[in-house]
Design a protein around this motif. Structure first.
Motif, PDB file in Angstrom:
ATOM      1  N   LEU A 113       0.850  -1.184   0.000  1.00  0.00           N
ATOM      2  CA  LEU A 113       0.000   0.000   0.000  1.00  0.00           C
ATOM      3  C   LEU A 113       0.891   1.240   0.000  1.00  0.00           C
ATOM      4  CD1 LEU A 113      -2.655  -1.082   2.686  1.00  0.00           C
ATOM      5  CD2 LEU A 113      -2.738  -1.380   0.212  1.00  0.00           C
ATOM      6  N   ASN A 114       0.625   2.152  -0.914  1.00  0.00           N
ATOM      7  CA  ASN A 114       1.362   3.414  -0.958  1.00  0.00           C
ATOM      8  C   ASN A 114       0.444   4.531  -0.479  1.00  0.00           C
ATOM      9  OD1 ASN A 114       3.736   2.244  -2.263  1.00  0.00           O
ATOM     10  ND2 ASN A 114       2.374   1.974  -4.017  1.00  0.00           N
ATOM     11  N   TYR A 115       0.856   5.172   0.607  1.00  0.00           N
ATOM     12  CA  TYR A 115      -0.030   6.139   1.259  1.00  0.00           C
ATOM     13  C   TYR A 115       0.297   7.571   0.867  1.00  0.00           C
ATOM     14  CZ  TYR A 115      -0.403   2.029   4.286  1.00  0.00           C
ATOM     15  OH  TYR A 115      -0.571   0.755   4.766  1.00  0.00           O
ATOM     16  N   SER A 116      -0.744   8.381   0.656  1.00  0.00           N
ATOM     17  CA  SER A 116      -0.589   9.833   0.555  1.00  0.00           C
ATOM     18  C   SER A 116      -1.545  10.459   1.548  1.00  0.00           C
ATOM     19  CB  SER A 116      -0.959  10.333  -0.843  1.00  0.00           C
ATOM     20  OG  SER A 116      -0.253   9.625  -1.816  1.00  0.00           O
ATOM     21  N   HIS A 117      -1.053  11.440   2.284  1.00  0.00           N
ATOM     22  CA  HIS A 117      -1.868  12.027   3.348  1.00  0.00           C
ATOM     23  C   HIS A 117      -2.553  13.322   2.897  1.00  0.00           C
ATOM     24  CE1 HIS A 117      -0.678   9.504   6.886  1.00  0.00           C
ATOM     25  NE2 HIS A 117       0.192   9.106   5.968  1.00  0.00           N
ATOM     26  N   TYR A 118      -3.806  13.488   3.331  1.00  0.00           N
ATOM     27  CA  TYR A 118      -4.581  14.676   2.971  1.00  0.00           C
ATOM     28  C   TYR A 118      -5.293  15.237   4.192  1.00  0.00           C
ATOM     29  CZ  TYR A 118      -3.559  13.091  -1.697  1.00  0.00           C
ATOM     30  OH  TYR A 118      -2.885  12.688  -2.813  1.00  0.00           O
ATOM     31  N   LEU A 119      -5.641  16.516   4.083  1.00  0.00           N
ATOM     32  CA  LEU A 119      -6.270  17.215   5.207  1.00  0.00           C
ATOM     33  C   LEU A 119      -7.789  17.233   5.070  1.00  0.00           C
ATOM     34  CD1 LEU A 119      -3.938  20.373   5.335  1.00  0.00           C
ATOM     35  CD2 LEU A 119      -3.868  18.403   6.888  1.00  0.00           C
ATOM     36  N   LEU A 120      -8.448  17.059   6.210  1.00  0.00           N
ATOM     37  CA  LEU A 120      -9.903  17.219   6.254  1.00  0.00           C
ATOM     38  C   LEU A 120     -10.294  17.599   7.678  1.00  0.00           C
ATOM     39  CD1 LEU A 120     -12.478  16.556   4.300  1.00  0.00           C
ATOM     40  CD2 LEU A 120     -12.808  14.629   5.823  1.00  0.00           C
ATOM     41  N   GLY A 121     -11.345  18.408   7.806  1.00  0.00           N
ATOM     42  CA  GLY A 121     -11.857  18.719   9.142  1.00  0.00           C
ATOM     43  C   GLY A 121     -11.183  19.922   9.775  1.00  0.00           C
ATOM     44  N   GLY A 122     -11.114  19.907  11.102  1.00  0.00           N
ATOM     45  CA  GLY A 122     -10.568  21.039  11.834  1.00  0.00           C
ATOM     46  C   GLY A 122      -9.134  21.356  11.448  1.00  0.00           C
ATOM     47  N   VAL A 123      -8.339  20.313  11.299  1.00  0.00           N
ATOM     48  CA  VAL A 123      -6.937  20.516  10.954  1.00  0.00           C
ATOM     49  C   VAL A 123      -6.818  21.188   9.582  1.00  0.00           C
ATOM     50  CG1 VAL A 123      -6.650  18.189   9.956  1.00  0.00           C
ATOM     51  CG2 VAL A 123      -4.677  19.342  10.926  1.00  0.00           C
ATOM     52  N   ALA A 124      -7.744  20.892   8.692  1.00  0.00           N
ATOM     53  CA  ALA A 124      -7.739  21.518   7.365  1.00  0.00           C
ATOM     54  C   ALA A 124      -8.171  22.983   7.454  1.00  0.00           C
ATOM     55  CB  ALA A 124      -8.666  20.744   6.419  1.00  0.00           C
ATOM     56  N   VAL A 125      -9.132  23.265   8.322  1.00  0.00           N
ATOM     57  CA  VAL A 125      -9.551  24.659   8.532  1.00  0.00           C
ATOM     58  C   VAL A 125      -8.373  25.467   9.063  1.00  0.00           C
ATOM     59  CG1 VAL A 125     -11.051  26.192   9.873  1.00  0.00           C
ATOM     60  CG2 VAL A 125     -11.949  24.033   8.986  1.00  0.00           C
ATOM     61  N   ASP A 126      -7.693  24.892  10.060  1.00  0.00           N
ATOM     62  CA  ASP A 126      -6.562  25.605  10.656  1.00  0.00           C
ATOM     63  C   ASP A 126      -5.461  25.894   9.631  1.00  0.00           C
ATOM     64  OD1 ASP A 126      -7.912  25.510  13.008  1.00  0.00           O
ATOM     65  OD2 ASP A 126      -6.627  24.015  13.986  1.00  0.00           O
TER      66      ASP A 126
END
Ligand code: NAD
Ligand code: IPM
Ligand code: MN
Length: 350
Positions: free
Chosen positions: A37-50
């Protein structure tokens, strides 16, 4: 070697803690079963708002669409509760579900024999429970128009189109065909126009599945029946808000909300997430139960075609629980990481 692109969304609160353990387990399963599995990380939620001002940045949608599946933790928390609606973490989650077309949310609740003591309900009530909540996820009162606020009132609209009901009903009947061939459609048709329509359409769809038994139940009775006699249920078909509530309730048949996984499907890429939230009350303490997320990762493997990998994860979780290992939500004192380590080790042994 089989390789898959996984978009990882940790989110807020306990999100990063539980996702870390799920990835640990997934990598072990990959080693055993011969995939990567090759992972890429993305933002969602409060952390994305910040970080970006947007609870669901376009890069997250794009990243999800360019992956084979999405693994998601949880979003939300008191820090963001007073923001205007368009900046709320929950709005970001609803947006990604809608944009990815994830109209079906599958939430299984299974009690296996060595685990009946984990439930606050009596063993004779919960023994053998194996049910699946099929929750409509991109319609109903969560999305219905009009919605709004006036000076001294506020309103939402519970609205379902024929097409929305048909497609979720087909999913429920198809799932039932793979199981005990019973669908219980839960609604409030004794009061709500939208539920009367729901019932009519579900009846129509049922004609395509003569091998599946269909019954209807009002949601208030359904909530009661879930704790009175949960074994009567095979597939529960229901709308967005009733499914949200009933699945949290169903988690206590099993023993903890930290145990129930889910698959959100129907669009181009599936998204896999625990049914629980970001648990702000225990975030950062390292005591969250990672099992719901680990089982969600298992469902993701099944979706990717790695059926043996999914089975291996289920067996590993069962083994560790059967041996009596428990996080605090189940009355034990293991940390999130210790539970993840035990399951990752069990993956090699089962
Ligand atoms: P919650 O599910 O986060 O927590 C409810 C209770 O269950 C809390 O006591 C929590 O500590 C416990 N709990 C939840 N997951 C657990 C786990 N893995 N292990 C041990 N205990 C666990 O629901 P809430 O408190 O109503 O909501 C908190 C925030 O999460 C809110 O902002 C809400 O909007 C958000 N939320 C997000 C999702 C999601 O991301 N899919 C789902 C539900 C709630
Ligand atoms: C869930 C959550 C979400 C929902 C919220 C956070 C928008 O409760 O995934 O069950 O209501 O769908
Ligand atoms: Mn919920």
């Amino acid at each position: 070697m089989r390789e898959y692109k996984i978009a990882v969304i940790e989110g807020d609160g306990i999100g990063p803690e539980i996702i870390r353990e799920a990835i640990k387990v997934l990598d072990k399963v990959g080693e055993k079963e011969g995939f990567k599995l090759n992972y890429s990380h993305y933002l969602l939620g409060g952390v994305a708002v910040d970080k970006t001002g947007d609870p669901c940045p376009p890069e997250t949608i794009e990243g999800a669409l360019n992956s084979d599946a999405v693994l998601f933790g949880a979003i939300g928390g008191p820090k963001w509760d007073t923001l205007p609606k368009e900046k709320r973490p929950e709005t970001g989650l609803l947006k990604i579900r809608k944009e990815l077309g994830l109209f079906a949310n599958l939430r299984p609740a299974v009690v296996f024999d060595q685990f009946v003591d984990a439930s606050p309900l009596k063993p004779e009530v919960v023994k053998g429970v194996d049910l699946l909540v099929v929750r409509e996820l991109t319609g109903g009162i969560y999305f219905g128009q009009p919605r709004g606020r006036e000076e001294n009132q506020a309103f939402n609209t519970m609205r379902y189109t024929r097409e929305e009901i048909e497609r979720i009903a087909h999913i429920a009947f198809k799932e039932a065909q793979k199981r005990r061939k019973k669908v219980t459609s839960i609604d409030k048709a004794n009061v709500l126009e939208v539920s009367q329509f729901w019932r009519e359409i579900v009846e129509e769809v049922a004609k395509n599945y003569p091998d599946v038994e269909l019954e209807h139940m009002y949601v208030d009775n359904g909530a009661m029946q879930l704790v009175r006699n949960p074994r009567q249920f095979d597939v529960i078909l229901t709308g967005n808000i009733f499914g949200d509530i009933l699945s949290d309730e169903a988690s206590m048949i099993v023993g903890s909300i930290g145990l129930l996984p889910s698959a959100s499907i129907g669009g181009k890429v599936g998204l896999f997430e625990p049914i629980h939230g970001s648990a702000p009350d225990i975030a950062g303490k390292g005591i969250a139960n990672p099992i719901a997320t680990i089982l969600s990762a298992g469902m993701m493997l099944g979706y990717l075609g790695e059926v043996e990998g999914e089975r291996r994860i289920k067996r590993a979780v069962e083994k560790v629980l059967a041996e009596g290992h428990r996080t605090p939500d189940l009355g034990g004192n293991l940390t999130t990481q210790e539970m993840g380590d035990l399951i990752a080790k069990a993956v090699e042994e089962v």
